[in-house]
Design a protein around this motif. Sequence first.
Motif, mmCIF file in Angstrom:
data_model
loop_
_atom_site.group_PDB
_atom_site.id
_atom_site.type_symbol
_atom_site.label_atom_id
_atom_site.label_comp_id
_atom_site.label_asym_id
_atom_site.label_seq_id
_atom_site.Cartn_x
_atom_site.Cartn_y
_atom_site.Cartn_z
ATOM 1 N N SER A 276 0.825 -1.209 0.000
ATOM 2 C CA SER A 276 0.000 0.000 0.000
ATOM 3 C C SER A 276 0.861 1.260 0.000
ATOM 4 O O SER A 276 0.463 2.299 -0.534
ATOM 5 C CB SER A 276 -0.945 0.007 1.209
ATOM 6 O OG SER A 276 -0.207 -0.033 2.422
ATOM 7 N N ASP A 277 2.054 1.193 0.588
ATOM 8 C CA ASP A 277 2.984 2.327 0.541
ATOM 9 C C ASP A 277 3.489 2.564 -0.877
ATOM 10 O O ASP A 277 3.906 3.668 -1.223
ATOM 11 C CB ASP A 277 4.191 2.082 1.458
ATOM 12 C CG ASP A 277 3.851 2.280 2.931
ATOM 13 O OD1 ASP A 277 2.760 2.812 3.219
ATOM 14 O OD2 ASP A 277 4.666 1.901 3.789
ATOM 15 N N LEU A 278 3.461 1.509 -1.691
ATOM 16 C CA LEU A 278 3.952 1.581 -3.065
ATOM 17 C C LEU A 278 2.841 1.928 -4.069
ATOM 18 O O LEU A 278 3.083 1.916 -5.270
ATOM 19 C CB LEU A 278 4.599 0.253 -3.471
ATOM 20 C CG LEU A 278 6.075 0.061 -3.112
ATOM 21 C CD1 LEU A 278 6.287 0.113 -1.612
ATOM 22 C CD2 LEU A 278 6.603 -1.258 -3.660
ATOM 23 N N GLY A 279 1.641 2.205 -3.579
ATOM 24 C CA GLY A 279 0.560 2.596 -4.471
ATOM 25 C C GLY A 279 -0.509 1.545 -4.696
ATOM 26 O O GLY A 279 -1.456 1.769 -5.454
ATOM 27 N N TRP A 280 -0.359 0.398 -4.039
ATOM 28 C CA TRP A 280 -1.370 -0.663 -4.181
ATOM 29 C C TRP A 280 -2.677 -0.197 -3.525
ATOM 30 O O TRP A 280 -2.693 0.229 -2.378
ATOM 31 C CB TRP A 280 -0.871 -1.923 -3.504
ATOM 32 C CG TRP A 280 -1.761 -3.123 -3.674
ATOM 33 C CD1 TRP A 280 -2.759 -3.541 -2.834
ATOM 34 C CD2 TRP A 280 -1.730 -4.077 -4.744
ATOM 35 N NE1 TRP A 280 -3.340 -4.686 -3.306
ATOM 36 C CE2 TRP A 280 -2.740 -5.041 -4.482
ATOM 37 C CE3 TRP A 280 -0.963 -4.212 -5.891
ATOM 38 C CZ2 TRP A 280 -2.987 -6.118 -5.319
ATOM 39 C CZ3 TRP A 280 -1.213 -5.287 -6.735
ATOM 40 C CH2 TRP A 280 -2.205 -6.227 -6.450
ATOM 41 N N ASP A 281 -3.769 -0.271 -4.277
ATOM 42 C CA ASP A 281 -5.059 0.175 -3.750
ATOM 43 C C ASP A 281 -6.177 -0.737 -4.248
ATOM 44 O O ASP A 281 -5.908 -1.818 -4.792
ATOM 45 C CB ASP A 281 -5.325 1.637 -4.137
ATOM 46 C CG ASP A 281 -5.293 1.852 -5.646
ATOM 47 O OD1 ASP A 281 -5.379 0.859 -6.403
ATOM 48 O OD2 ASP A 281 -5.181 3.009 -6.087
ATOM 49 N N GLU A 282 -7.422 -0.318 -4.072
ATOM 50 C CA GLU A 282 -8.565 -1.143 -4.449
ATOM 51 C C GLU A 282 -8.586 -1.440 -5.952
ATOM 52 O O GLU A 282 -9.042 -2.501 -6.383
ATOM 53 C CB GLU A 282 -9.872 -0.445 -4.039
ATOM 54 C CG GLU A 282 -10.065 -0.378 -2.535
ATOM 55 C CD GLU A 282 -11.368 0.306 -2.167
ATOM 56 O OE1 GLU A 282 -12.114 0.705 -3.093
ATOM 57 O OE2 GLU A 282 -11.645 0.430 -0.963
ATOM 58 N N TYR A 283 -8.102 -0.491 -6.745
ATOM 59 C CA TYR A 283 -8.065 -0.681 -8.199
ATOM 60 C C TYR A 283 -7.206 -1.895 -8.567
ATOM 61 O O TYR A 283 -7.622 -2.762 -9.345
ATOM 62 C CB TYR A 283 -7.509 0.576 -8.853
ATOM 63 C CG TYR A 283 -7.266 0.463 -10.351
ATOM 64 C CD1 TYR A 283 -8.306 0.634 -11.258
ATOM 65 C CD2 TYR A 283 -5.993 0.184 -10.845
ATOM 66 C CE1 TYR A 283 -8.095 0.538 -12.620
ATOM 67 C CE2 TYR A 283 -5.766 0.080 -12.212
ATOM 68 C CZ TYR A 283 -6.817 0.259 -13.095
ATOM 69 O OH TYR A 283 -6.596 0.145 -14.443
#
Length: 368
Positions: free
Chosen positions: A17-24
Amino acid sequence: MKKAEFNRGKIKKIILSDLGWDEYFESSFAPYKNNYIAGRVACRQRTHYEVYIKGGYVRAGISGALKKAGKSPAVGDFAVILYQSETENYTIVNILPRKTEFSRGVSKNEGQNQIIAANVDIVFIVTSAGKDLNPRRLERYLSLVYSSGAKPVIIINKSDLSKSPDELLEKISSVCTDVSILTISALNKTGIKQLDSYLKPGITIALIGSSGVGKSTLINTLLKDYVQETCDVREYDEKGHHKTTVRQMFLLSGGGVVIDNPGLREVGIGTSGEGLSETFSDIKEFSQYCRFSDCRHKNEPGCAVIKAVSDGNISKERLETYLQLKSELRFEQEKSEIGLSRMEKKKWKSINATSRDIENIKKRMREL
């Protein structure tokens, strides 16, 4: 030539999630969740990719099927990775759909764009006080960034070389409508605090600019570590050497990532022209009042844009750059269409040849 290496800096425990991982990306990864690992491509080497995964990083190859499909992971891509425990090998088998795609046109690739980075939220366009501070080049950079879907921020580095930072802002403010412009000195660490509002967990920032503007020095300052080699610029033309040779991602201590790129020799806008209207919003606004809807803003009667140039509302140089970029865009799009047409012809030629082979086989079988 010295082999380019991936510099991981001070590695901490990786949280996606710190690297940009999200629900998308979570949704896109759902079909692979039970049998595969998710990771983000941090660097491309000749024979493998360096990939951040939950907890750390791995070296991964690329599957034959992905190669055959013509898919090549870019730095910043979130990838689907197969781990084979018996051989302890990691293989990238697919790339998740990208949110943004930052690319540029390259003359040697017929009708194709070169992807600089994927899934970028913000692009720091790094220039420097002196000869590199060129409004025309910045217009090209802005067109690229707007076309990608990322947010541009202009960083004027080496501001300590100027007696008046206000003059630096004045020189480029006319071409940077609604774009934040920050003056810093990465070497002296002045003005760096201005960047804090952009350096957040889950946010991906890419750096672009010419060689010698101080991108590597800025990376070292942001990471508070010497992770990128730097070199002096030549005094007679203020140009630098290409010290950074590979595109790679670095992790920020407060979360988030920054992607460093080699200096760009060419700034081609490629086949995507969506960024032109945002970069040249003033020209777009005046063009609404042209007599002809398809006005080229050259020598047509009743051209509101040419009148704006005469009245001093738009500079002559700015209009010339706009027309030049429009011309380049048309050329690249035509070249792309020719390339697609050739591919289509090649495909049908192959299909027809296969059909003939099948008919010949059937004919021989009937004869038997």
